[in-house]
Design a protein around this motif. Structure first.
Motif, PDB file in Angstrom:
ATOM      1  N   ILE A   1      -0.444  -5.872  15.657  1.00  0.00           N
ATOM      2  CA  ILE A   1      -0.404  -6.973  14.690  1.00  0.00           C
ATOM      3  C   ILE A   1       0.174  -6.495  13.361  1.00  0.00           C
ATOM      4  N   LEU A   2      -0.272  -5.329  12.906  1.00  0.00           N
ATOM      5  CA  LEU A   2       0.218  -4.805  11.632  1.00  0.00           C
ATOM      6  C   LEU A   2       1.711  -4.504  11.699  1.00  0.00           C
ATOM      7  N   LYS A   3       2.157  -3.922  12.804  1.00  0.00           N
ATOM      8  CA  LYS A   3       3.573  -3.595  12.950  1.00  0.00           C
ATOM      9  C   LYS A   3       4.429  -4.850  13.114  1.00  0.00           C
ATOM     10  N   SER A   4       3.895  -5.854  13.771  1.00  0.00           N
ATOM     11  CA  SER A   4       4.638  -7.108  13.909  1.00  0.00           C
ATOM     12  C   SER A   4       4.823  -7.782  12.564  1.00  0.00           C
ATOM     13  N   ASN A   5       3.796  -7.677  11.735  1.00  0.00           N
ATOM     14  CA  ASN A   5       3.881  -8.253  10.393  1.00  0.00           C
ATOM     15  C   ASN A   5       4.874  -7.501   9.519  1.00  0.00           C
ATOM     16  N   ASN A   6       4.885  -6.170   9.641  1.00  0.00           N
ATOM     17  CA  ASN A   6       5.760  -5.321   8.827  1.00  0.00           C
ATOM     18  C   ASN A   6       6.123  -4.076   9.628  1.00  0.00           C
ATOM     19  N   PRO A   7       7.272  -4.057  10.284  1.00  0.00           N
ATOM     20  CA  PRO A   7       7.642  -2.898  11.107  1.00  0.00           C
ATOM     21  C   PRO A   7       7.688  -1.584  10.333  1.00  0.00           C
ATOM     22  N   ALA A   8       7.838  -1.658   9.010  1.00  0.00           N
ATOM     23  CA  ALA A   8       7.938  -0.441   8.208  1.00  0.00           C
ATOM     24  C   ALA A   8       6.586   0.105   7.777  1.00  0.00           C
ATOM     25  N   VAL A   9       5.504  -0.622   8.058  1.00  0.00           N
ATOM     26  CA  VAL A   9       4.197  -0.148   7.610  1.00  0.00           C
ATOM     27  C   VAL A   9       3.872   1.171   8.294  1.00  0.00           C
ATOM     28  N   ASP A  10       3.299   2.087   7.525  1.00  0.00           N
ATOM     29  CA  ASP A  10       2.908   3.400   8.044  1.00  0.00           C
ATOM     30  C   ASP A  10       1.446   3.317   8.478  1.00  0.00           C
ATOM     31  N   ILE A  11       1.173   3.665   9.734  1.00  0.00           N
ATOM     32  CA  ILE A  11      -0.179   3.560  10.282  1.00  0.00           C
ATOM     33  C   ILE A  11      -0.758   4.957  10.490  1.00  0.00           C
TER      34      ILE A  11
END
Length: 378
Positions: free
Chosen positions: A284-294
């Motif tokens: 979900i987080l990556k779909s919202n923002n592919p550049a987010v660092d997890i």
């Protein structure tokens, strides 16, 4: 969130409970919060009328549950000084307004901003946030019911404008605050720490800011924005439903996920279920923002035994060797906190809270922060 603002405090104000009363009420709450910086500040407050995570077994409050109808009658920001005695500097009080008005009717599930507030805090002084809330019978205001990590007071009736402490009594397990306190600040990175009571800092000293999120923020300095979304009793399957709590986490450039203890414990999830929920959160987080660092944390040791211990071991082995797709890095918090093998499922004795409570204490917060900062900067 407004990109020109950054989180002003490391205190978590995530909501895991909800006020429910058989009669209408009017009540005032005053909370003292240490901000990341002092001096001349432009603050804004953001509000969310929804429960973030499930408390206990969900008999009263569940993640994603909307709050009721309630009214902000008045709110003030002020210099709270250093004594935390229920009073504020009377000359420092600034009204918190909403579209120019001093009151605001709040509807179920609603989110909204305050207007900007200018306030000057001397070095070492706390922000004091005071507001009077009125509501009818039934469910109304979401709040945090865990152990208090800051000093707060409350009083029946309308006392938001009071500078003195006469009407107030010390609050216990009742943190009634905006969902976010921000200040105008350009930062290198917006970090969101997303976890349960261990992330929140439960069992550490009141007003001590000894928990590891606070210590990490101190180590990185105010050029790194830090939003603590730790919430007592929270579990990964709360977040996997993609409601208010995970929506908050979406605001980060980097999201640091530290979940699993309550899923294994009260949630009684299998390893496959927990890993599936963590995978969905990352997706979900990556779909919202592919550049987010997890950044994924391993599950801290919590003195599990039997089947819970076996689940804990299987989950951590998977996180160390094959974390969910989309995870950029894994920080092994369990290795910092655990006893030597074969007792690595147990917290080191010196890190235990009083009463043999496996919530990590302030000493553990120091150890985790030092290990994390060395790992992060390296």
């Amino acid at each position: 969130m407004l990109r020109e603002y950054s989180s002003a405090t490391v205190l978590s104000t995530a909501a895991n409970y909800i006020i429910e009363r058989p009669e209408a009420f009017t009540h005032t709450y005053r909370t003292y919060v240490r901000l990341r910086e002092q001096g001349k500040l432009e603050l804004r407050f953001w509000f969310s009328n929804e429960v973030d995570s499930t408390w206990d077994r969900g008999e009263v409050a569940k993640g994603g549950q909307p709050g009721g109808d309630w009214l902000i009658e008045a709110a003030f920001a002020a210099d709270g000084g250093t004594r935390r005695d229920g009073s504020v500097n009377p000359d420092s009080r600034v009204p918190v307004t909403f579209g120019g008005g001093t009151s605001r009717l709040v509807r179920p599930g609603e989110t909204f901003w305050s207007d900007p507030v200018e306030l000057t805090l001397p070095d070492g002084h706390d922000l004091a946030f005071t507001w009077t809330i009125a509501a009818g019978s039934g469910r109304s205001v979401p709040y945090n019911v865990e152990q208090m990590l800051v000093t707060a007071f409350d009083a029946p009736g309308k006392h938001a404008e009071d500078a003195g402490a006469e009407a107030f009594t010390l609050s216990e397990k009742k943190l009634v605050m905006p969902a976010w306190i921000g200040y105008r600040k350009s930062v290198k990175r917006r970090m969101v720490f997303f976890g349960d009571s261990i992330t929140q800092g439960v069992r550490t000293a009141v007003d001590g800011y000894e928990y590891w999120v606070a210590r990490i923020a101190d180590g990185l300095g105010p050029d790194y924005g830090v939003w603590n979304l730790g919430s007592g009793w929270a579990r990964a399957y709360d977040a996997a439903t993609d409601t208010a709590w995970l929506h908050k986490a979406r605001q980060g450039d980097q999201v640091l996920i530290a979940l699993g203890v309550n899923d294994i414990d009260i949630g009684e999830r299998t390893a496959e279920q927990l890993l599936g929920d963590l995978t969905r959160i990352v997706s979900i987080l990556k779909s919202n923002n592919p550049a987010v660092d997890i950044v994924m944390f391993t599950v801290p040791p919590f003195n599990f035994s039997g089947e819970r211990e076996r689940v804990w071991r299987r989950v951590n082995e998977a996180l160390r060797t094959a974390p969910p797709e989309g995870v950029d890095r894994v920080f092994d918090i369990a290795a910092v906190l655990a006893q030597p093998a074969p007792q690595e499922h147990c917290l080191r004795p010196e890190f235990m809270s009083p009463g043999n409570d496996p919530h990590p204490n302030g000493l553990a917060g120091k150890a985790v922060a030092e290990a994390f900062l060395a790992w992060y900067k390296g």
